[in-house]
Write an enzyme that holds these catalytic residues in place. Structure first.
Site, PDB file in Angstrom:
ATOM      1  N   LYS A 110       0.862  -1.184   0.000  1.00 46.48           N
ATOM      2  CA  LYS A 110       0.000   0.000   0.000  1.00 46.48           C
ATOM      3  C   LYS A 110       0.895   1.230   0.000  1.00 46.48           C
ATOM      4  O   LYS A 110       2.016   1.202   0.512  1.00 46.48           O
ATOM      5  CB  LYS A 110      -0.886   0.032   1.255  1.00 46.48           C
ATOM      6  CG  LYS A 110      -2.164   0.808   1.048  1.00 46.48           C
ATOM      7  CD  LYS A 110      -3.124   0.023   0.176  1.00 46.48           C
ATOM      8  CE  LYS A 110      -4.508   0.585   0.162  1.00 46.48           C
ATOM      9  NZ  LYS A 110      -5.471  -0.384  -0.399  1.00 46.48           N
TER      10      LYS A 110
HETATM   11  P1  NAD Z   1     -13.176   7.524  -2.858  1.00 51.56           P
HETATM   12  O1  NAD Z   1     -12.213   8.584  -2.507  1.00 51.56           O
HETATM   13  O2  NAD Z   1     -13.580   7.330  -4.292  1.00 51.56           O
HETATM   14  O3  NAD Z   1     -14.554   7.728  -2.051  1.00 51.56           O
HETATM   15  C1  NAD Z   1     -14.600   7.875  -0.661  1.00 51.56           C
HETATM   16  C2  NAD Z   1     -15.999   8.384  -0.319  1.00 51.56           C
HETATM   17  O4  NAD Z   1     -16.129   8.479   1.085  1.00 51.56           O
HETATM   18  C3  NAD Z   1     -16.293   9.779  -0.873  1.00 51.56           C
HETATM   19  O5  NAD Z   1     -17.646   9.837  -1.302  1.00 51.56           O
HETATM   20  C4  NAD Z   1     -16.101  10.657   0.367  1.00 51.56           C
HETATM   21  O6  NAD Z   1     -16.820  11.883   0.270  1.00 51.56           O
HETATM   22  C5  NAD Z   1     -16.653   9.758   1.426  1.00 51.56           C
HETATM   23  N1  NAD Z   1     -16.263  10.100   2.785  1.00 51.56           N
HETATM   24  C6  NAD Z   1     -15.034  10.457   3.253  1.00 51.56           C
HETATM   25  N2  NAD Z   1     -15.104  10.697   4.572  1.00 51.56           N
HETATM   26  C7  NAD Z   1     -16.398  10.469   4.931  1.00 51.56           C
HETATM   27  C8  NAD Z   1     -17.085  10.536   6.157  1.00 51.56           C
HETATM   28  N3  NAD Z   1     -16.455  10.885   7.283  1.00 51.56           N
HETATM   29  N4  NAD Z   1     -18.405  10.216   6.160  1.00 51.56           N
HETATM   30  C9  NAD Z   1     -19.049   9.850   5.034  1.00 51.56           C
HETATM   31  N5  NAD Z   1     -18.426   9.772   3.843  1.00 51.56           N
HETATM   32  C10 NAD Z   1     -17.128  10.083   3.808  1.00 51.56           C
HETATM   33  O7  NAD Z   1     -12.598   6.173  -2.232  1.00 51.56           O
HETATM   34  P2  NAD Z   1     -12.948   4.679  -2.633  1.00 51.56           P
HETATM   35  O8  NAD Z   1     -11.993   4.234  -3.659  1.00 51.56           O
HETATM   36  O9  NAD Z   1     -14.425   4.568  -2.885  1.00 51.56           O
HETATM   37  O10 NAD Z   1     -12.568   3.929  -1.286  1.00 51.56           O
HETATM   38  C11 NAD Z   1     -13.466   3.824  -0.185  1.00 51.56           C
HETATM   39  C12 NAD Z   1     -12.961   2.733   0.739  1.00 51.56           C
HETATM   40  O11 NAD Z   1     -12.900   1.499   0.023  1.00 51.56           O
HETATM   41  C13 NAD Z   1     -11.559   2.930   1.311  1.00 51.56           C
HETATM   42  O12 NAD Z   1     -11.510   2.375   2.606  1.00 51.56           O
HETATM   43  C14 NAD Z   1     -10.675   2.123   0.376  1.00 51.56           C
HETATM   44  O13 NAD Z   1      -9.454   1.732   0.994  1.00 51.56           O
HETATM   45  C15 NAD Z   1     -11.587   0.961   0.130  1.00 51.56           C
HETATM   46  N6  NAD Z   1     -11.277   0.193  -1.081  1.00 51.56           N
HETATM   47  C16 NAD Z   1     -11.251   0.779  -2.316  1.00 51.56           C
HETATM   48  C17 NAD Z   1     -10.973   0.023  -3.436  1.00 51.56           C
HETATM   49  C18 NAD Z   1     -11.007   0.593  -4.832  1.00 51.56           C
HETATM   50  O14 NAD Z   1     -10.901  -0.173  -5.800  1.00 51.56           O
HETATM   51  N7  NAD Z   1     -11.174   1.893  -5.008  1.00 51.56           N
HETATM   52  C19 NAD Z   1     -10.683  -1.349  -3.304  1.00 51.56           C
HETATM   53  C20 NAD Z   1     -10.721  -1.937  -2.031  1.00 51.56           C
HETATM   54  C21 NAD Z   1     -11.026  -1.135  -0.936  1.00 51.56           C
END
Ligand code: NAD
Length: 432
Positions: A122
Site C-alpha cells: 500500500k
Molecule cells: P473515494 O475517494 O472514491 O470515495 C470515498 C468516499 O467516502 C467519498 O464519497 C467521500 O466523500 C466519502 N467520505 C469520506 N469521509 C467520509 C465521512 N467521514 N463520512 C461519510 N463519507 C465520507 O474512495 P474509494 O476508492 O471509494 O474507497 C473507499 C474505501 O474502500 C476505502 O476504505 C478504500 O481503501 C476501500 N477500497 C477501495 C478500493 C477501490 O478499488 N477503489 C478497493 C478496495 C477497498
C-alpha cells in the site's frame, strides 16, 4: 555495564514501533488473534507480523502559483513471499507510514484469501487533493511515480487506485514509468483507462464485488436482498457503484452519504438521480429529494444491511450500540474497530470482513494485469463471471473455516489467508 553501542540501541525506538498507529494496532491485533486460533508456529508470527519493506520519500512539487510544496509519500510491501506485491495508493491529509503498513498487511490477506499470486502493498501521499489543481495533481503523481522506481515494477510491485486516486492518476503513473523505461509498460499499474491497457469492469469491480459477496451472504443467512433496506456510507469509487448495482437489482437503498452530507429516504432513494446530482455538483449536500443528515448518521438508520464504504474506523465503541441492522458488509478497509466488533458480536450483528467484501477490486486488478501480460483482452461478461465465481469460492472457504475453527467470519477469512501464506513461507524457507 552497557556499552555505548548497546545504550544507543536501547535509546532508539524499538523495531516495529515506527509502524505504531491505531490502524496498524488493529491490523496487528487481528493477525495475533488469528495466529492464536491457528496455533501458528512462532516462526511465522515473526516472519509475517511486520511489513518486509517500506520506502518513505520527501519530494518537491511546484504549485501553479510558483510556490514549492514539500510532500511526503510512502510505499509499504508487507510480504515478498507470494510473488510481486500489489495494492493501491491513496491521497489524503492523514496518510502515514503506519496506515500504509496496516493496509499492506490486509492486502496480503485479501490476495491470499482470493488465491491471487501477490503479497500485499500500500502507498500514498500525504496531501489534500481537493486543494490542488489538476496540473498540480498531475505533477504530484508523476513525481511520486518516479520516486517509487527503486521498489516497483510489473513483476515486483504493482500499484492501483485507492482513496483520492482513480483512472486519471493511474494513466499518469503508467506514462511516467513508461517514459523512464523507454517503452509502454501497461502492466506497471492496474485500474487504468481501458484505452491504456485497463480492463473493462475494473472501475466498477470493488463496488460490484461488494454486491456479489452481499448476495452470497444473504443466500446463506436467508435474507432476501431484493426486499432488504440498505444504508451506504461513502459515495465514491466503491460506495456509488455498490449503490447503483443494488438499486439495479431491486434492493431498497434508503441512505447514502459522502463527506459533505447524508441523504435518507425510507421509501428508497432514486440512486440514478443522486448520481446525476453528484456528477453535476461534486457532492451530495444540497440534493433536494431526500432528508439530509450528517455523514456518519446513515450508519444508524434502521435497515437490514449497512455498507461502510468511506474510510477506516467509522464503527466504533461510541456508535456500535446505536446501529440498527442485521448485517454489516465492510466495503471500506478497516471500518470497524475491535472494540466495536465485540459489541456487534454481543448484539448478534454479523460482519462480513473487508478482506472478503472489498476483494473484488484487487481480483479484477489481477485480471487486468494478466490481460496486460498476455496482450489479450477479455470481455465484460467474462470479467464479471470470473469475479463472481472467485468471490463466491472465497466466501465458501470462509464458511468452511468458520465451522472448522468455530469462529467469526473475520477470523475465518484471516485464518484461511494466513495458513496459505505461512505454508508458502515454510516451503520457501529462509535465505540464505
Ligand atoms: P473515494 O475517494 O472514491 O470515495 C470515498 C468516499 O467516502 C467519498 O464519497 C467521500 O466523500 C466519502 N467520505 C469520506 N469521509 C467520509 C465521512 N467521514 N463520512 C461519510 N463519507 C465520507 O474512495 P474509494 O476508492 O471509494 O474507497 C473507499 C474505501 O474502500 C476505502 O476504505 C478504500 O481503501 C476501500 N477500497 C477501495 C478500493 C477501490 O478499488 N477503489 C478497493 C478496495 C477497498
Amino acid at each position: 555495564m552497557a556499552t555505548d553501542i548497546q545504550q544507543e540501541a536501547a535509546d532508539q525506538v524499538a523495531p516495529g514501533d515506527e509502524w505504531g498507529t491505531e490502524l496498524y494496532r488493529i491490523a496487528a491485533n487481528q493477525f495475533d488473534r488469528a495466529g492464536m486460533l491457528l496455533e501458528l508456529d512462532p516462526e511465522f508470527v515473526t516472519r509475517l507480523g511486520q511489513p518486509r519493506r517500506s520506502l518513505v520519500v520527501n519530494f518537491p512539487v511546484r504549485l501553479d502559483s510558483g510556490v514549492v510544496l514539500n510532500l511526503t509519500g510512502y510505499r509499504v510491501q508487507h510480504t515478498l513471499t507470494m510473488g510481486p506485491t500489489k495494492g493501491g495508493f491513496r491521497y489524503g491529509p492523514d496518510v502515514s507510514l503506519g496506515e500504509c503498513a496496516a493496509l499492506a498487511m490486509w492486502m496480503t490477506w485479501k490476495c491470499a484469501l482470493l488465491g491471487l499470486p501477490y503479497g500485499g502493498a500500500k502507498g500514498g501521499v500525504r496531501c489534500t487533493p481537493r486543494e490542488l489543481s489538476l496540473p498540480e495533481v498531475e505533477r504530484l503523481t508523476r513525481r511520486y511515480a518516479a520516486e517509487l522506481i527503486p521498489v516497483i515494477g510489473p513483476d515486483r510491485d504493482i500499484p492501483a487506485p485507492d482513496m483520492g486516486t482513480g483512472e486519471r492518476e493511474m494513466a499518469w503513473f503508467m506514462d511516467t514509468y513508461s517514459q523512464m523505461m523507454g517503452h509502454s509498460v501497461f502492466e506497471i499499474v492496474t485500474g487504468k483507462p481501458v484505452v491504456l491497457g485497463g480492463t473493462t469492469g475494473r472501475r466498477e469491480a470493488t463496488g460490484l464485488g461488494v454486491v456479489y459477496v452481499t448476495e452470497a451472504v444473504c443466500e446463506r443467512i436467508g435474507l432476501d436482498l431484493r426486499e432488504a433496506r440498505v444504508a451506504i456510507q461513502g459515495f465514491g469509487n466503491v460506495g456509488a457503484v455498490a449503490a447503483a448495482e443494488l438499486y439495479a437489482i431491486g434492493a431498497r437503498v434508503i441512505a447514502v452519504s459522502d463527506a459533505t452530507a447524508g441523504l435518507v429516504d425510507e421509501e428508497g432513494l432514486d440512486i440514478p438521480a443522486v448520481a446525476r446530482w453528484m456528477d453535476d455538483n461534486g457532492m451530495l449536500a444540497g440534493y433536494p429529494d431526500a432528508r439530509q443528515v450528517g455523514p456518519a448518521d446513515v450508519l444508524e438508520v434502521p435497515c437490514e444491511i449497512v455498507i461502510p464504504a468511506a474510510r477506516e474506523q467509522q464503527i466504533t465503541a461510541e456508535n456500535a450500540n446505536r446501529l440498527r441492522c442485521e448485517l454489516i458488509v465492510e466495503a471500506a478497509n478497516g471500518p470497524t474497530t475491535p472494540e466495536a466488533e465485540r459489541i456487534l458480536r454481543e448484539r448478534g450483528i454479523l460482519v462480513v470482513p473487508d478482506v472478503l467484501a472489498n476483494a473484488g477490486g484487487v481480483t479484477v486488478s489481477y485480471f487486468e494485469w494478466v490481460q496486460d501480460h498476455q496482450r489479450y483482452t477479455w470481455d465484460e461478461l467474462d470479467v464479471q463471471e470470473r469475479l463472481r465465481r472467485q468471490l463466491r469460492a472465497a466466501f465458501g472457504r470462509v464458511i468452511d473455516a468458520a465451522e472448522r475453527l468455530d469462529c467469526d467470519w473475520r477470523m475465518a477469512a484471516l485464518s484461511v489467508a494466513i495458513e496459505r501464506v505461512a505454508e508458502a513461507a515454510r516451503m520457501r524457507g529462509i535465505y540464505p
